[in-house]
Scaffold this motif. Structure first.
Motif: not given
Length: 757
Positions: A445-459, A505-513, A473-478
Motif C-alpha cells: 500500500g505505499h504509493r511511490l512517485t514515478l517520473m521521467v527524464n526529458a530534455g526535448l519538447r518531444d519527450d 497538472e503534472r509537475p516538471v522539475i527543470f534543471r538549470t543548464v 528531470l528536464f535537462r534544459t541544456e539540450f
C-alpha cells in the motif's frame, strides 16, 4: 623564399597538367613533379613517398640521394612521413629532428636539412602516399605554400591511381573478410530492435579529373550546384513528417544555415582559383574539414562539422552528376542503412516504411542525425568499427540497439532467438502498457512517485504514453546543445512554456543548464579552457554562477514561462551550500525584477539541488533547511565516488551500483533528508534498472525519475514488491554485506516473487 601569392599554385597545376598529358612513363612524371614543386617553392628537397606492399616507399626526390629511391621505406606511423600517412594530417616543422617521431634514414643524406613540411596524398578518404619538402634553413612553410602542396597532392592522387603505382585503395564495395556470422558492438544512440538487409547510403565518388581547363566554367558549375542543393534542403525541411515544434526543427534550421554559409562557398571558390575542377575543389575543402574534425576534442563542434561534411557530399554528388544514393534509388525491402556518418537531411530522404534502422561508423548522442532519428523512431547504433570490412551490401542484419549489438549474416538459430526476443519485447511492452493507468503502488500500500527524464519538447509525449507522474528531470541544456548559437531568452521561455502546458497538472522539475565539461558549446568555447578532467571541471552551476548573465536569462525565462503555476527548479552539481544560496538569490532577484514591472509570476517556487558531488553529503545538515527537494544524480555521483570515468569502457565494469559502498553512502543521505521532511528522489540510470530501483526503494527513496522506456518495467516491479519487508531486510544486508550483494538482492527478489523483467 616563400611563395608570394596563390597564383603560384595555379602555375604549378598548369605545368602538372601538361606533364600528365605527356606520354612519358609514370616514374619519369614523378621525377619531373618533384622538380616542378621544388622550384616553385624554392625548396632544396621535394620527395614523393607512395604506399606499396604496406610500406611508404620513396618513389621520387629532388635533393635527397638518388640511390635512396625505391630503397628507403617507412611503415605507416614510422618517422615523419609515416606519421603523416597514419594520421592523415599535414606536418609543418622548422626543426624536423625535434619532432618525437623523427626517424633518420642515413642513405637519404637528409642530415643537413632542418625544416620539413609534408601532406598526405589521399585517395578514397585514405592516405596512399606523402608529398614533402625540406630546406636547410630552419623555417616554417607559409600557409600559401602548404595550400599549394595540398592542392598538388590531389593531382598526384589521380596520377598515381591511373598509373597503378599504389596498393589498392579499395573500391566502392569492400567485401567482408568472412561470410560467416559476425557479432558487432557499438554505442547505443537510439534504442530499439530492427531486422533488414544492409544498404550502403552512398557509393564513394571518385574524382577522375582534378585540373581545370576553364576556371570560370568550373565556378559556374559550383554556383549551379549550390542553388540546386539549397533547393533540396528547403524542400526536405518543408516536407519533414514529425509533428510541429520539436527540437528537430531547430536542427534543420541550423543545417540550412550551413548550406548558406558564405565562408564555405568562398573556400571552394579559392580552390577553383588555384586551378582545380569543381569536384576537386569541393573535395579539397572537404579534406581540410576532415583534418580539422580529427583535431577537434569538442564533441559538439565535431557534430556540427559532420553536418558540413554531409552538405559537402551532397554538393559533390550534384556537381559530378552522380546523384545516386540509396534514398534516391529507393529501398525495395526492409533495410538497415549503413554509413560512416549521416546528416539529418540525408536521413529524411529515406522511405520511413522501409527504413528500419541505421548503423554508423561514427555518430554521437548529441549529433543532429541522432535527434532526428529519435523523432522518426528509427533505432541507431553508432561507433561500429570497420563497417565496410564486416558488412556487405545485401547482408541480413539483426539490430538490437537495446543491447548495443548488430548480428551480421545470422544463422537460423540466431534469427529464431532474435525473433523470440522481439516477440517477447512486444508482449512485455503490451503488458507494461496495460499498467499505464495503474499507480506505482507496492503490495503493502505505499504509493511511490514515478517520473521521467526529458530534455526535448518531444519527450513530454512520454507522460501520456507511460502514465508517469511528471518530469523529474528536464535537462534544459539540450536546447543549448542542438542550437548553433546561444538560445535567446524568448526561445527558452517558449520551450519551457510548451513543456509545462503539455504536462498539464503534472509537475516538471527543470534543471538549470549543465554545460561545460563533456558538454562544451562551440559558441562558449572562448570562456571554457581545455581541462584534463572536464567532468570535474568548470561546468554546471560553477560555470553558470560565473556567467551569471546566462543564468539570469534562464531564470527570467523559467519564471515567466511558469506564470500562474508552481515552478520546480533544481541546481546541478552543488558542491557546497553557498553555491545553492547564490543560485537561489539570483532567481529571487529576477523574480523581484519581474514583479516590479507587474509581470505574471509563478504562484510558488520550489528550489532543489542535485547531489552529485560526494562532499555535499557532509554538509547536508546545513543545506536541508533551505531545500524544498533533493535529487540524487547517480551517474556522476558514482564516478566521483569510485574515481572512475563512466564513459571509459575499460572502467565500466570496475564499479557496481549495488556495491556496499554506494548503498551505504546513499543510506547516509536518506536518513537525515527524510528526518528533515525534504522530498528526496533519484534521477539517473540506476533508478531505471529494476533490481537497482528495488534497492533504492529499500533504502527509503520514494521518488524515481527514469527514462520513459523504463517506466513499465519499474512500475511492474513496484507493484509486486512488499516495501516494508524489503526495508527491514536491507538494513540487515547493509550492516553485514555479503561478498556478492547484487546476487543476494537478486535472490531476495526471487524468493519474494518480485518481478524483475
Amino acid at each position: 623564399m616563400p611563395m608570394s601569392a596563390a597564383a603560384s599554385a595555379r602555375e604549378i597545376l598548369v605545368r602538372l597538367h601538361e606533364l600528365m598529358a605527356s606520354r612519358t612513363s609514370p616514374q619519369a612524371k614523378l621525377n619531373r613533379v618533384v622538380q616542378i614543386i621544388g622550384e616553385a617553392l624554392d625548396s632544396e628537397v621535394c620527395s614523393i613517398y607512395l604506399l606499396r606492399d604496406g610500406l611508404l616507399e620513396l618513389f621520387a626526390t629532388r635533393g635527397l640521394a638518388e640511390d635512396a629511391v625505391h630503397v628507403t621505406k617507412l611503415a605507416p606511423g614510422e618517422g615523419l612521413v609515416g606519421t603523416i600517412a597514419e594520421d592523415v594530417e599535414m606536418l609543418n616543422l622548422d626543426e624536423a629532428a625535434a619532432h618525437p617521431n623523427f626517424a633518420y634514414k642515413p642513405e637519404t643524406g637528409e642530415d643537413k636539412f632542418h625544416s620539413f613540411a609534408g601532406v598526405p596524398i589521399i585517395r578514397r578518404e585514405r592516405a596512399v602516399g606523402v608529398l614533402c619538402v625540406q630546406h636547410a634553413d630552419p623555417r616554417r612553410y607559409d600557409d600559401v605554400e602548404i595550400e599549394a602542396l595540398q592542392t598538388v597532392a590531389m593531382v598526384l592522387s589521380e596520377l598515381i591511381a591511373n598509373a597503378d603505382l599504389i596498393d589498392d585503395a579499395g573500391g566502392t564495395q569492400i567485401r567482408p573478410q568472412s561470410t560467416a556470422a559476425a557479432h558487432l558492438t557499438g554505442l547505443k544512440l537510439v534504442e530499439g530492435m530492427a531486422q533488414g538487409v544492409a544498404v550502403y547510403h552512398q557509393p564513394r565518388i571518385t574524382i577522375e579529373h582534378t585540373v581545370a581547363e576553364d576556371t570560370e566554367a568550373e565556378r559556374h558549375r559550383v554556383y549551379a550546384a549550390f542553388d540546386k542543393m539549397r533547393e533540396q534542403i528547403e524542400r526536405m525541411a518543408a516536407q519533414a513528417e514529425f509533428g510541429v515544434g520539436g527540437e528537430h526543427d531547430e536542427v534543420l534550421e541550423t543545417y540550412k544555415m550551413f548550406a548558406y554559409d558564405e565562408g564555405w562557398s568562398r573556400r571552394i571558390n579559392e580552390a577553383i582559383d588555384s586551378g582545380l575542377t569543381a569536384e576537386a575543389a569541393i573535395e579539397r575543402v572537404q579534406q581540410r574539414t576532415r583534418m580539422r574534425m580529427r583535431q577537434i576534442d569538442d564533441p559538439l563542434l565535431a557534430d556540427r562539422m559532420h553536418d558540413l561534411e554531409d552538405l559537402s557530399n551532397r554538393l559533390l554528388r550534384i556537381v559530378s552528376g552522380q546523384m545516386g544514393t540509396a534514398a534516391q534509388m529507393g529501398l525495395r525491402q526492409d533495410s538497415i542503412l549503413i554509413a560512416r556518418n549521416l546528416g539529418p537531411a540525408e536521413l529524411l530522404e529515406y522511405d520511413r516504411r522501409r527504413l528500419k534502422g541505421v548503423v554508423l561508423e561514427e555518430g554521437s548522442l548529441t549529433a543532429h542525425v541522432t535527434i532526428v532519428a529519435r523523432a522518426m523512431g528509427v533505432p541507431v547504433l553508432g561507433r561500429v568499427k570497420d563497417v565496410r570490412r564486416q558488412i556487405a551490401e545485401g547482408d541480413l542484419l539483426l539490430l538490437d540497439v537495446t543491447d548495443g549489438t548488430a548480428m551480421v549474416r545470422p544463422t537460423s538459430v540466431m534469427e529464431e532467438a532474435f525473433e523470440a526476443k522481439l516477440m517477447l519485447r512486444q508482449k512485455r511492452r503490451a503488458s507494461f502498457a496495460a499498467l499505464r493507468d495503474l499507480p506505482p503502488e507496492t503490495k503493502d500500500g505505499h504509493r511511490l512517485t514515478l517520473m521521467v527524464n526529458a530534455g526535448l519538447r518531444d519527450d513530454v509525449a512520454a507522460l501520456d504514453l507511460t502514465g508517469a507522474d511528471g518530469i523529474g528531470l528536464f535537462r534544459t541544456e539540450f536546447q543549448f546543445l542542438v542550437s548553433a548559437t546561444l538560445p535567446q531568452r524568448e526561445r527558452q521561455q517558449r520551450l519551457y512554456k510548451d513543456v509545462l502546458e503539455a504536462a498539464g497538472e503534472r509537475p516538471v522539475i527543470f534543471r538549470t543548464v549543465d554545460i561545460g565539461g563533456d558538454k562544451a558549446l562551440p559558441y562558449l568555447k572562448d570562456d571554457v579552457a581545455d581541462e584534463e578532467n572536464p567532468a570535474m571541471g568548470w561546468r554546471a552551476l560553477r560555470l553558470a554562477l560565473e556567467r551569471n548573465g546566462l543564468m539570469k536569462a534562464q531564470a527570467r525565462a523559467l519564471l515567466e514561462a511558469a506564470a500562474g503555476r508552481t515552478l520546480n527548479v533544481m541546481f546541478p552539481m552543488v558542491s557546497e551550500p553557498w553555491e545553492f544560496d547564490e543560485a537561489r538569490t539570483l532567481f529571487e532577484a529576477q523574480r523581484a525584477w519581474l514583479a516590479a514591472r507587474n509581470r505574471k509570476l509563478p504562484t510558488h517556487i520550489r528550489y532543489g539541488a542535485m547531489l552529485e558531488v560526494p562532499a555535499l553529503a557532509e554538509t547536508l545538515d546545513l543545506l536541508l533547511p533551505r531545500l524544498d527537494f533533493l535529487s540524487i544524480g547517480t551517474n556522476d555521483l558514482t564516478q566521483f565516488l569510485f574515481a572512475a570515468d563512466r564513459a571509459n569502457p575499460k572502467l565500466a565494469e570496475r564499479y557496481d551500483w549495488l556495491s556496499p559502498s554506494i548503498l551505504r553512502f546513499l543510506a547516509r543521505v536518506v536518513a537525515p533528508t527524510r528526518a528533515a521532511g525534504v522530498d528526496l528522489g533519484v534521477c539517473g540510470e540506476m533508478g531505471g534498472r529494476p533490481l537497482e530501483a528495488m534497492a533504492l526503494i529499500g533504502l527509503g527513496i520514494d521518488r524515481l525519475s527514469i527514462t520513459p522506456a523504463a517506466v513499465g518495467p519499474i512500475k511492474a516491479m513496484i507493484r509486486s514488491l512488499d516495501r516494508d519487508k524489503l526495508r527491514a531486510d536491507m538494513g540487515t544486508l547493509l550492516a553485514k554485506p555479503p561478498r556478492d550483494l547484487r546476487g543476494a538482492l537478486a535472490g531476495w527478489a526471487q524468493e519474494n516473487h518480485v518481478e524483475l523483467a
